[in-house]
Design an enzyme around this catalytic site. Structure first.
Site, PDB file in Angstrom:
ATOM      1  N   ARG A  95      49.579  50.605  22.319  1.00  0.00           N
ATOM      2  CA  ARG A  95      48.144  50.464  22.612  1.00  0.00           C
ATOM      3  C   ARG A  95      47.618  49.166  22.015  1.00  0.00           C
ATOM      4  NH1 ARG A  95      44.855  52.936  19.509  1.00  0.00           N
ATOM      5  NH2 ARG A  95      45.854  54.973  19.543  1.00  0.00           N
ATOM      6  N   TYR A 112      28.993  43.644  42.327  1.00  0.00           N
ATOM      7  CA  TYR A 112      30.002  44.632  42.749  1.00  0.00           C
ATOM      8  C   TYR A 112      29.456  46.040  42.474  1.00  0.00           C
ATOM      9  CZ  TYR A 112      34.224  47.442  42.694  1.00  0.00           C
ATOM     10  OH  TYR A 112      35.149  48.422  42.913  1.00  0.00           O
ATOM     11  N   ASP A 154      32.461  37.330  36.234  1.00  0.00           N
ATOM     12  CA  ASP A 154      33.454  38.071  37.008  1.00  0.00           C
ATOM     13  C   ASP A 154      34.038  37.074  38.015  1.00  0.00           C
ATOM     14  OD1 ASP A 154      34.783  39.587  38.931  1.00  0.00           O
ATOM     15  OD2 ASP A 154      33.376  41.269  38.810  1.00  0.00           O
ATOM     16  N   LYS A 195      42.900  42.624  42.567  1.00  0.00           N
ATOM     17  CA  LYS A 195      42.626  41.830  43.754  1.00  0.00           C
ATOM     18  C   LYS A 195      43.564  40.624  43.807  1.00  0.00           C
ATOM     19  CE  LYS A 195      39.457  44.982  43.901  1.00  0.00           C
ATOM     20  NZ  LYS A 195      38.097  44.788  43.404  1.00  0.00           N
TER      21      LYS A 195
END
Ligand SMILES: *Cc1c(COP(=O)(O)O)cnc(C)c1O
Length: 383
Positions: A47, A99, A171, A196
């Protein structure tokens, strides 16, 4: 190193034990220690850090010209991490054509924790200055926006808040660093839905943050470690593999995007086209200043204004696939009002211009002739 070299070599080294050219997928949750707290190789528990994820994170930092990269289990997990830098009472100014999932997180999760969000167009300095208060701590930008391809002048925003205790986050999912580098323009944080273009093959959900300086990177890493939204080693490998062809793919997406946009511009059934490389785009000048290419995202509306026409068109495309998401090698099409942006209230969509007949294309890297022929036959089914 220049960009085409960075996507392949940036932050990468051969695996030291065997000389393997590619980083292995380190499927391990934990790492053996020599003595309590004395690590063998710097790794302790996956982690906190895992060598495959580390290789991806170093690549991310390299291609965005940042100090630290961090990889998350989704784009939204990356955004969640940024918002956790803030405290109750803090204010965020975000771009209004956002978005859908980001908007949903801001308004339905974080408003509960007393963060305040103001949505504006970022059209000029005066508009921005009029909403900055002494509680403003974060500016959240998307450029180009999704799905209307509106641009925000990143440098204008960064210059406006310079010297203030306000972070600027961008972004960069639509443009990718092949096309625009927000940190070079003064932003503090870059975020990606690596699902993406970075991943590029529609086979993984992943997110990324890149911090401009190491101190901010450390704060974000602490939140990532303490909240746990990390990317697993196998998915990290897939995104790293995707990044190696980012430059080639983005050039082809951009070439095909332009061909499709020009075709749509001359089509008798098409009303508006949203693509920043067309001189009809209201921010064409900013586009040519801020971006070196223009990508594969193209949106358009129908002259009839009819949702039924858009639906008929989408039912009949064959090379394009009707699906949410974007940025993969294959071409996709979507109806934002009913699909990706359905979580934005109808009245707000109307104000923004996300009409019911707005179609968003993610133009892939196939042959442009085949893509255009497919659009043509789908238009021909409308009467
Ligand atoms: C898809 C997307 C996101 C969310 O990313 P996920 O990987 O789906 O969580 C955020 N911003 C933009 C611009 C996107 O396209």
């Amino acid at each position: 190193m220049k960009f085409n070299t960075k996507v392949i070599h940036g932050g990468q080294h051969h695996e030291p034990a065997t000389g393997a050219v590619n980083v292995p997928v380190f499927l391990t949750s934990t790492f053996a220690q020599k003595s309590p707290g004395q690590l063998l190789s710097g790794y302790e528990y996956s982690r906190g850090a895992n060598p495959t994820r580390q290789a991806l994170e170093d690549s991310l930092a390299s291609i965005e010209n940042g100090a630290r990269g961090l990889a998350f289990g989704s784009g939204l997990a990356a955004i969640d991490c940024v918002l956790k830098l803030l405290s109750p009472g803090d204010e965020v100014i975000a771009v209004d054509d956002l978005y859908g999932g980001s908007y949903r997180m801001f308004t339905r999760l974080f408003e509960k924790y007393q963060l305040k969000f103001t949505f504006i167009g970022f059209d000029n300095v005066e508009e921005l200055e009029s909403v900055i208060t002494d509680k403003t701590k974060l500016i959240w930008l998307e450029t180009p926006t999704n799905p209307l391809m509106k641009l925000v002048d990143i440098k204008m925003v960064a210059d406006t808040v310079k010297g203030k205790d306000i972070l600027v986050a961008v972004d960069n999912t639509f443009a990718t660093p092949y096309i625009q580098k927000p940190l070079d323009l003064g932003a503090d944080i870059v975020m990606h839905s690596a699902t993406k273009y970075l991943g590029g093959h529609s086979d993984v959900i992943a997110g990324a943050l890149i911090a401009k300086d190491a101190e901010l990177g450390e704060k974000l890493h602490f939140i990532q470690f303490a909240s746990g939204g990390i990317l697993g080693p196998h998915d990290s490998y897939l995104v790293l593999r995707g990044i190696k062809t980012l430059a080639l793919r983005m050039q082809r997406h951009s070439d095909n995007g332009f061909e499709v946009a020009k075709y749509l511009e001359n089509h008798s059934l098409v009303e508006k086209i949203y693509y920043p490389r067309l001189s009809s785009h209201p921010q064409y000048d900013l586009a040519t200043r801020q971006m070196t290419e223009f990508g594969g995202m193209v949106s358009f509306t129908f002259k009839s204004g009819k949702k039924e026409d858009a639906i008929k068109f989408l039912e009949n495309i064959k090379v394009f696939t009707l699906a949410e998401s974007l940025g993969g090698v294959e071409s996709l099409a979507n109806l934002p009002a009913m699909m990706t942006h359905a979580s934005i209230p109808e009245d707000k969509r109307a104000v923004l211009g996300i009409t019911d007949d707005l179609v968003r294309l993610s133009v892939g890297i196939e042959d442009a002739e085949d893509l255009i022929a497919d659009l043509e036959q789908a238009f021909n089914t409308i009467n």
